[in-house]
Design a protein around this motif. Structure first.
Motif, mmCIF file in Angstrom:
data_model
loop_
_atom_site.group_PDB
_atom_site.id
_atom_site.type_symbol
_atom_site.label_atom_id
_atom_site.label_comp_id
_atom_site.label_asym_id
_atom_site.label_seq_id
_atom_site.Cartn_x
_atom_site.Cartn_y
_atom_site.Cartn_z
ATOM 1 N N UNK A 77 0.826 -1.195 0.000
ATOM 2 C CA UNK A 77 0.000 0.000 0.000
ATOM 3 C C UNK A 77 0.869 1.257 0.000
ATOM 4 N N UNK A 78 0.501 2.214 -0.794
ATOM 5 C CA UNK A 78 1.180 3.512 -0.773
ATOM 6 C C UNK A 78 0.548 4.359 0.324
ATOM 7 N N UNK A 79 1.374 4.741 1.309
ATOM 8 C CA UNK A 79 0.887 5.581 2.401
ATOM 9 C C UNK A 79 0.801 7.038 1.998
ATOM 10 N N UNK A 80 1.768 7.465 1.179
ATOM 11 C CA UNK A 80 1.841 8.886 0.860
ATOM 12 C C UNK A 80 2.671 9.097 -0.404
ATOM 13 N N UNK A 81 2.279 10.079 -1.175
ATOM 14 C CA UNK A 81 3.077 10.529 -2.313
ATOM 15 C C UNK A 81 4.118 11.506 -1.779
ATOM 16 N N UNK A 82 5.352 11.343 -2.174
ATOM 17 C CA UNK A 82 6.423 12.218 -1.694
ATOM 18 C C UNK A 82 6.562 13.417 -2.625
ATOM 19 N N UNK A 83 6.620 14.597 -2.036
ATOM 20 C CA UNK A 83 6.698 15.841 -2.804
ATOM 21 C C UNK A 83 7.839 16.677 -2.259
ATOM 22 N N UNK A 84 8.636 17.238 -3.151
ATOM 23 C CA UNK A 84 9.712 18.146 -2.759
ATOM 24 C C UNK A 84 9.785 19.282 -3.773
ATOM 25 N N UNK A 85 9.773 20.525 -3.260
ATOM 26 C CA UNK A 85 9.852 21.714 -4.117
ATOM 27 C C UNK A 85 8.783 21.719 -5.203
ATOM 28 N N UNK A 116 -8.670 10.297 -4.301
ATOM 29 C CA UNK A 116 -9.024 11.577 -3.683
ATOM 30 C C UNK A 116 -8.237 11.804 -2.402
ATOM 31 N N UNK A 117 -8.201 10.800 -1.517
ATOM 32 C CA UNK A 117 -7.540 10.961 -0.228
ATOM 33 C C UNK A 117 -6.023 11.032 -0.380
ATOM 34 N N UNK A 118 -5.446 10.212 -1.254
ATOM 35 C CA UNK A 118 -3.998 10.255 -1.461
ATOM 36 C C UNK A 118 -3.566 11.613 -2.013
ATOM 37 N N UNK A 119 -4.358 12.173 -2.923
ATOM 38 C CA UNK A 119 -4.035 13.478 -3.488
ATOM 39 C C UNK A 119 -4.230 14.588 -2.460
ATOM 40 N N UNK A 120 -5.315 14.517 -1.726
ATOM 41 C CA UNK A 120 -5.630 15.552 -0.738
ATOM 42 C C UNK A 120 -4.510 15.693 0.289
ATOM 43 N N UNK A 121 -3.855 14.590 0.630
ATOM 44 C CA UNK A 121 -2.800 14.619 1.643
ATOM 45 C C UNK A 121 -1.608 15.460 1.204
ATOM 46 N N UNK A 163 -2.036 18.179 -0.929
ATOM 47 C CA UNK A 163 -2.549 19.454 -1.420
ATOM 48 C C UNK A 163 -3.055 19.449 -2.844
ATOM 49 N N UNK A 164 -3.362 18.270 -3.379
ATOM 50 C CA UNK A 164 -3.878 18.165 -4.741
ATOM 51 C C UNK A 164 -5.376 17.893 -4.683
ATOM 52 N N UNK A 165 -6.131 18.631 -5.477
ATOM 53 C CA UNK A 165 -7.592 18.529 -5.472
ATOM 54 C C UNK A 165 -8.049 17.621 -6.608
ATOM 55 N N UNK A 166 -8.603 16.473 -6.260
ATOM 56 C CA UNK A 166 -9.151 15.546 -7.243
ATOM 57 C C UNK A 166 -10.647 15.388 -6.998
ATOM 58 N N UNK A 167 -11.469 16.014 -7.827
ATOM 59 C CA UNK A 167 -12.921 15.947 -7.614
ATOM 60 C C UNK A 167 -13.509 14.616 -8.075
ATOM 61 N N UNK A 168 -13.528 13.658 -7.185
ATOM 62 C CA UNK A 168 -14.214 12.398 -7.477
ATOM 63 C C UNK A 168 -14.805 11.837 -6.190
ATOM 64 N N UNK A 222 -2.250 20.376 -11.391
ATOM 65 C CA UNK A 222 -1.857 21.779 -11.310
ATOM 66 C C UNK A 222 -0.977 22.055 -10.098
ATOM 67 N N UNK A 223 -1.207 21.320 -9.034
ATOM 68 C CA UNK A 223 -0.538 21.635 -7.774
ATOM 69 C C UNK A 223 0.859 21.034 -7.661
#
Length: 816
Positions: free
Chosen positions: A177-185, A212-217, A219-224, A337-338
């Motif tokens: 399971x992927x817990x979180x998407x890693x984001x830097x800069x 939706x939940x993985x993206x929201x964590x 800061x990405x907005x996925x309307x589904x 976009x984010x």
């Protein structure tokens, strides 16, 4: 067995359903083989396993239809390629109409299908009986048959895609399971799992309703949002024909398919039941939701009447499982976009199987080329606004979204749910004046103004709808007097800084290094010379510019702008959409009214076309743009929101002496089509160049520093005239109405398609814009040879095509 993950992969795909496996498959086919697909439980365990497996090809636009066609072609050879059984067969599909309006909708769809190169037949009751002998034809008016449609086994097909990906080097790991998407800069750099982190250049989120939940964590907005989807499967039926086509009866909300000697039938009911608002359980796998026989009973009753044998056989399975839906029933695809480098492919609206092949192909190409490979504006994740990903909005809209799959697809149909989110300061005043609101990007806008005694509701039709009489009055006011439009939904960006001019001049094809107060109409181009945006740039000061674009393009254009600023540019970009209300004064009386309001000289000499200046109206300072989207003398007034009502009141008060009328978006659209003004998203897109679109005048070929897309455009400039061109057209029969994608024929052969259409109230005819092709080039002389027809609901209608607009072709009314 212990699972070991690599430390790095070029691409990590999250989700092992049909779409995720298709993306891995197509990445490896494109030569990107360092692919890691992570599935939290087991392949297909989310929603793929319980999909009905219908494989239709006709979609709402040409490119989406091309993707669906590709899916069928892919599935046809997938079993032979991989050795994994898929169960794919092309037994065709039937769609039935139970009333004349539905039949017209289906026939318009058939015309579109021919335009897209699909085989399609319009069929009557006798033909329907021969293809589906167990059907009760009571009430059936007619239908359409698509012989290349079919069905497949969702699990087998997904496993075949996964096997194909593995054969070319992809690694597919289940139980992680992927817990979180890693984001830097601001960029996706990998994923975190219970087994550790995996770094990546690109992350693709194809996790269905978990997306939706993985993206929201991050800061990405996925309307589904998930909704319950019901179907039933019968006991085995003796002598059931195995070659029955897929059957759809949208007026009864039902679909049917033969399934290994049984019948599977399901529904897209008018009021759906959203599910999982508080989150999708992490351990949800191969699970079902509680059966609700009371909810399904009306569907079962209708199905038993339509297929009487259902009353004589048992039901082996009543199924209820979740599917994810988006606010506009179109899926979410592309780079977010984010977060850069984070691609999504989710929100499939119950057509994930039939879309999976095409979606996998274009996402892989998008990752490889780092730009949208074909025009995917309809499904680009950036088309939707962040607020549309809020849980309450999604819960409310999803009740309606599911049922719209089989509802009538009326022209100008308005959503009934999740309304009222974005309102201009004038909203209540306009309602009091009779406004009937429509919605774009969540913005409530007057579409038309009801006359005294008119009901303030739509009466939908493929013919002239009830608002036509009101829009005719509004267009007459625009042509003969002066009309007031609420244009506050325009997206507005302020670009400031010492390098603002240099940065914008590189992004804009036109020259924006102009005197203060000049308005520049310009496209933004991609490296291939296609148009990514169509907008205006106004120079407010030496280092300050105002960009104005459409409401629907707000997030997409803002993202493009920010991502194409030079890294070293001293520039700030601010979205000021909410801070500025906009009112449009349009018509020959607009100048006299504006002069009375501001007390200044606004003559053509003092205030020429395509310029901007500050004026005082009442107690407010207002920025006035002399520009028009209706083809008449006009001004757009940009007002700080806190002064908006004050200025509105002054305009209405003074306007009474000029017979000022309110006008809505239907009138505006009718005027712009008559005038041949282009609309981004309908007439223009990323595959269209300014040269083909008749917008060569917006290209500053020789400005210092050039612009994005110049090299590609220079090569195209050598072709004179272009082989493909956007033209204006008028039907000989004004009772036939154009909307989009009607085939254009010359001497009986399809040469193009309508991109947008409207009845033109000022000239009293049916008008449109459309793209046509000719091997020797589309010239005015070739168009003048005639022989053109437009196919409207399978009927040819004579048409005149020309490069110049039909209304005021010289532009004197607007520029005088």
């Amino acid at each position: 067995m212990r699972i070991e993950l690599p430390e790095r992969a070029e691409v990590v795909v999250i989700g092992g359903g049909a779409v995720g496996c298709s993306i891995a498959y197509h990445l490896t086919r494109a030569g990107i083989t360092d692919v890691l697909l992570l599935e939290r439980r087991q392949l297909t365990c989310g929603t793929t396993w319980h999909a009905a497996g219908l494989v239709g090809q006709l979609r709402a636009t040409r490119n989406l239809t091309e993707l669906a066609k590709y899916t069928s072609e892919l599935f046809a050879g997938l079993e032979a390629e991989t050795g994994q059984a898929t169960g794919f067969r092309q037994n065709g599909s039937l769609a039935l109409a139970l009333h004349d309006e539905r039949f017209e909708e289906l026939k318009r769809g058939a015309s579109m299908a021919r335009n897209f190169g699909l085989e399609v037949e319009v069929v009557g009751p006798a033909d329907i009986r021969s293809r589906y002998p167990i059907l009760d034809l009571t009430g059936v008016v007619g239908g359409i048959f698509l012989p290349k449609d079919g069905q497949t086994d969702p699990v087998g097909t997904t496993l075949a895609l996964a096997k194909g990906a593995r054969m070319r080097g992809a690694r597919i790991v289940e139980g992680v399971e992927v817990d979180r998407i890693l984001v830097a800069n601001g960029r996706a750099v990998g994923v975190r799992t219970p087994l550790g982190e995996v770094r990546a250049e690109v992350v693709v989120l194809a996790a269905g309703m978990w997306s939706h939940a993985l993206a929201r964590a991050v800061g990405v907005h996925l309307p589904l949002h998930a909704a319950e989807h019901f179907y039933a499967v019968t006991e085995p039926i003796a002598d059931l024909p195995r070659d029955l086509p897929v059957l759809r009866v949208p007026d009864e909300c039902t679909y049917y398919k033969e399934d290994a000697g049984r019948l599977l039938f399901g529904c897209f009911e008018p009021e759906a039941r959203p599910w999982g608002m508080d989150g999708i359980p992490r351990d949800f796998a191969f699970d079902t939701l509680p059966a609700d026989l009371d909810h399904f009973a009306p569907i079962l009753e209708a199905a038993s009447r339509r297929l009487p044998l259902l009353g004589r056989v048992g039901i082996a399975t009543f199924f209820n499982g979740p599917e994810s839906f988006t606010p506009d029933n179109r899926y979410l695809v592309g780079e977010t976009a984010e977060v850069r480098g984070l691609f999504v492919a989710c929100g499939m609206n119950s057509i994930g199987i039939q879309s999976s092949g095409g979606v996998g192909k274009v996402v892989a190409e998008w990752i490889q080329k780092r730009r949208m490979p074909v025009d995917l504006l309809d499904v680009d994740v950036r088309r939707l606004q962040p607020f549309q990903a809020t849980r309450r909005y999604l819960f409310d809209r999803t009740k309606e979204s599911l049922g719209l799959l089989y509802a009538m697809h009326w022209p100008h149909r308005q959503y009934a749910t999740a309304r009222g989110a974005r309102r201009s300061p004038f909203h209540d005043r306009l309602l009091a004046a009779g406004a009937v609101m429509g919605e774009v990007a969540g913005f409530e806008r007057p579409n038309w103004f009801a006359l005294p005694g008119m009901e303030r509701e739509y009466r939908y039709s493929y013919g002239r709808q009830n608002w036509y009489v009101a829009a005719a009055r509004e267009c007459a006011a625009v042509r003969d007097r002066v009309a007031l439009f609420d244009l506050s939904s325009f997206a507005k960006f302020l670009v400031q800084g010492p390098d603002a001019c240099r940065a914008l001049d590189r992004i804009c094809a036109n020259d924006v290094d102009v005197p203060l107060g000049r308005i520049v109409y310009t496209p933004w181009l991609n490296e291939a010379g296609g148009m990514e945006a169509d907008l205006t740039v106004t120079r407010l000061a030496e280092s300050e510019f105002l960009i104005v674009t459409s409401a629907a393009s707000q997030l997409r254009d803002l993202t493009w702008l920010r991502r194409h600023l030079p890294a070293d540019a001293r520039v700030a970009v601010t979205d000021v959409t909410s801070g500025l209300a906009v009112l449009g004064l349009m018509g020959p009386g607009a100048r006299a009214l504006l002069a009375e309001l501001c007390g200044e000289d606004v003559s053509d000499t003092a205030f020429p076309f395509a310029t901007s200046r500050l004026l005082e109206i009442g107690y407010a300072e207002v920025r006035a743009h002399r520009i028009s989207y209706v083809g008449e003398l006009g001004y757009e007034l940009y007002v700080p929101s806190e002064f908006a009502l004050h200025v509105f009141e002054r305009i209405v008060e003074a306007g009474a002496r000029f017979d000022l009328a309110f006008a809505g978006m239907h009138a505006l659209n009718a005027c712009r089509v008559e005038k041949g003004f282009r609309h981004y998203g309908h007439d223009l897109g990323p595959e269209d160049t300014p040269l083909e679109a008749g917008l060569g005048f917006t290209v500053a070929w020789d400005k210092p520093g050039g612009f994005i897309g110049r090299d590609a455009l220079l090569a195209l400039r050598e072709a004179k005239p272009p082989r493909r061109r956007l033209v204006c057209l008028r039907l000989a029969d004004p009772t036939k109405l154009l909307y989009h994608d009607e085939p254009i024929r010359k001497d009986g052969r399809i040469v193009g398609a309508v991109s947008s259409g409207s009845f033109g109230f000022r000239l009293g005819g049916s008008f449109g814009l459309g793209w046509v092709e000719h091997p020797a080039g589309v010239s005015a002389e070739w168009l003048a040879t005639g022989g053109f027809e437009v196919e409207v609901a399978c009927e040819p209608v004579a048409a005149t095509l020309q490069l110049r607009p039909f209304y005021d072709p010289t532009g004197q009314r607007m520029r005088g």
